[in-house]
Structures are given as C-alpha cells and as structure tokens.
Motif scaffolding. Sequence first.
Motif, mmCIF file in Angstrom:
data_model
loop_
_atom_site.group_PDB
_atom_site.id
_atom_site.type_symbol
_atom_site.label_atom_id
_atom_site.label_comp_id
_atom_site.label_asym_id
_atom_site.label_seq_id
_atom_site.Cartn_x
_atom_site.Cartn_y
_atom_site.Cartn_z
ATOM 1 N N VAL A 169 0.854 -1.184 0.000
ATOM 2 C CA VAL A 169 0.000 0.000 0.000
ATOM 3 C C VAL A 169 0.891 1.235 0.000
ATOM 4 O O VAL A 169 1.835 1.321 0.787
ATOM 5 C CB VAL A 169 -0.916 0.010 1.254
ATOM 6 N N CYS A 170 0.599 2.176 -0.903
ATOM 7 C CA CYS A 170 1.362 3.427 -0.962
ATOM 8 C C CYS A 170 0.563 4.546 -0.301
ATOM 9 O O CYS A 170 -0.641 4.681 -0.536
ATOM 10 C CB CYS A 170 1.670 3.815 -2.404
ATOM 11 N N ILE A 171 1.254 5.358 0.485
ATOM 12 C CA ILE A 171 0.632 6.499 1.154
ATOM 13 C C ILE A 171 1.371 7.746 0.707
ATOM 14 O O ILE A 171 2.605 7.787 0.718
ATOM 15 C CB ILE A 171 0.736 6.367 2.687
ATOM 16 N N ALA A 172 0.629 8.783 0.336
ATOM 17 C CA ALA A 172 1.238 10.047 -0.105
ATOM 18 C C ALA A 172 1.393 10.985 1.089
ATOM 19 O O ALA A 172 0.420 11.352 1.740
ATOM 20 C CB ALA A 172 0.379 10.697 -1.181
ATOM 21 N N ALA A 173 2.635 11.377 1.374
ATOM 22 C CA ALA A 173 2.928 12.328 2.455
ATOM 23 C C ALA A 173 3.002 13.738 1.885
ATOM 24 O O ALA A 173 3.365 13.919 0.719
ATOM 25 C CB ALA A 173 4.240 11.971 3.124
ATOM 26 N N PRO A 174 2.652 14.750 2.691
ATOM 27 C CA PRO A 174 2.653 16.122 2.172
ATOM 28 C C PRO A 174 4.044 16.693 1.920
ATOM 29 O O PRO A 174 4.207 17.522 1.034
ATOM 30 C CB PRO A 174 1.930 16.926 3.252
ATOM 31 N N ASP A 175 5.063 16.266 2.677
ATOM 32 C CA ASP A 175 6.416 16.784 2.468
ATOM 33 C C ASP A 175 7.437 15.720 2.863
ATOM 34 O O ASP A 175 7.101 14.679 3.425
ATOM 35 C CB ASP A 175 6.651 18.074 3.254
ATOM 36 N N GLU A 176 8.687 15.986 2.522
ATOM 37 C CA GLU A 176 9.751 15.012 2.753
ATOM 38 C C GLU A 176 10.040 14.801 4.239
ATOM 39 O O GLU A 176 10.377 13.688 4.658
ATOM 40 C CB GLU A 176 11.024 15.455 2.028
ATOM 41 N N ALA A 177 9.912 15.847 5.048
ATOM 42 C CA ALA A 177 10.184 15.706 6.481
ATOM 43 C C ALA A 177 9.180 14.760 7.139
ATOM 44 O O ALA A 177 9.552 13.889 7.932
ATOM 45 C CB ALA A 177 10.150 17.072 7.154
ATOM 46 N N THR A 178 7.914 14.907 6.786
ATOM 47 C CA THR A 178 6.884 14.015 7.316
ATOM 48 C C THR A 178 7.104 12.594 6.827
ATOM 49 O O THR A 178 6.967 11.630 7.590
ATOM 50 C CB THR A 178 5.486 14.505 6.900
ATOM 51 N N ALA A 179 7.463 12.452 5.566
ATOM 52 C CA ALA A 179 7.716 11.119 5.007
ATOM 53 C C ALA A 179 8.893 10.449 5.706
ATOM 54 O O ALA A 179 8.848 9.249 5.991
ATOM 55 C CB ALA A 179 7.986 11.231 3.511
ATOM 56 N N ALA A 180 9.932 11.202 6.021
ATOM 57 C CA ALA A 180 11.098 10.631 6.697
ATOM 58 C C ALA A 180 10.743 10.140 8.092
ATOM 59 O O ALA A 180 11.220 9.082 8.526
ATOM 60 C CB ALA A 180 12.221 11.660 6.762
#
Length: 118
Positions: free
Chosen positions: A83-94
């Motif tokens: 399952v792929c989830i889209a994060a709003p920015d790179e910091a949140t994704a990290a």
Amino acid sequence: MMAKNLTNSPAGQNVFEATLARFVGKRRSRGRPGLKGLRKMPLLHRFAPPKLIRSPDPVSLAVFAIDRVGPAAVRACASGVEVCIAAPDEATAAVFRAALAETARRRGTDRLIRIVVD
C-alpha cells in the motif's frame, strides 16, 4: 581641539568630506572596487546561520497517522498487498519511514507500507 580647527577650515572640510564619501559610496577612487565585492567572498559565509530544516508539526503528524497510516496498515494486513501512502512533504515522510522501519521488526506487514511524497 586640532580636529575641531581642521574641520572648520575649508581645506579640513574637503578632507573630511572626501573621507566620508569613500565610506558612504558617494565617490569611489578609480582603481579600487567598492564594498560590494565583499559579499562574494566565501570567507564570511561560514559564520552565517545555516538554513534550518523545518521539523513537521506534531499535530499534523498525529492527524496523518490516524487518517492515512492506520487504515493503510489494516489494508496491508488484510490483503497482503503493498500500500502506498502520499505524504505532504519530505520531512513528514522521513518520520513515518523511520517509524515503519521500527514497527516492521515486530509486525511483518508494516514492510508492505510505502511512503511517497506527492
């Protein structure tokens, strides 16, 4: 006292004005560059404050976890499909990638969740 007498005389005023004009930039001497060249010198750049990387807001992290990561974990667990989830920015994704790497040690289905930046 001598400086007072020197600045009151016409010759003293010209010397004072010429010196002041060099610092203000009113007149430039012919062979010397202005102070604008100092900005290009890398000598003082290391003393400038580094650009700070903004850390994600804790409230937005909690909302993101509740709204997206939780249901995605249930879908991955039930179906066994990535399952792929889209994060709003790179910091949140990290942050979420690191959290999922930690929880994947105990729960194998957390390896099926991918965080991408949109």
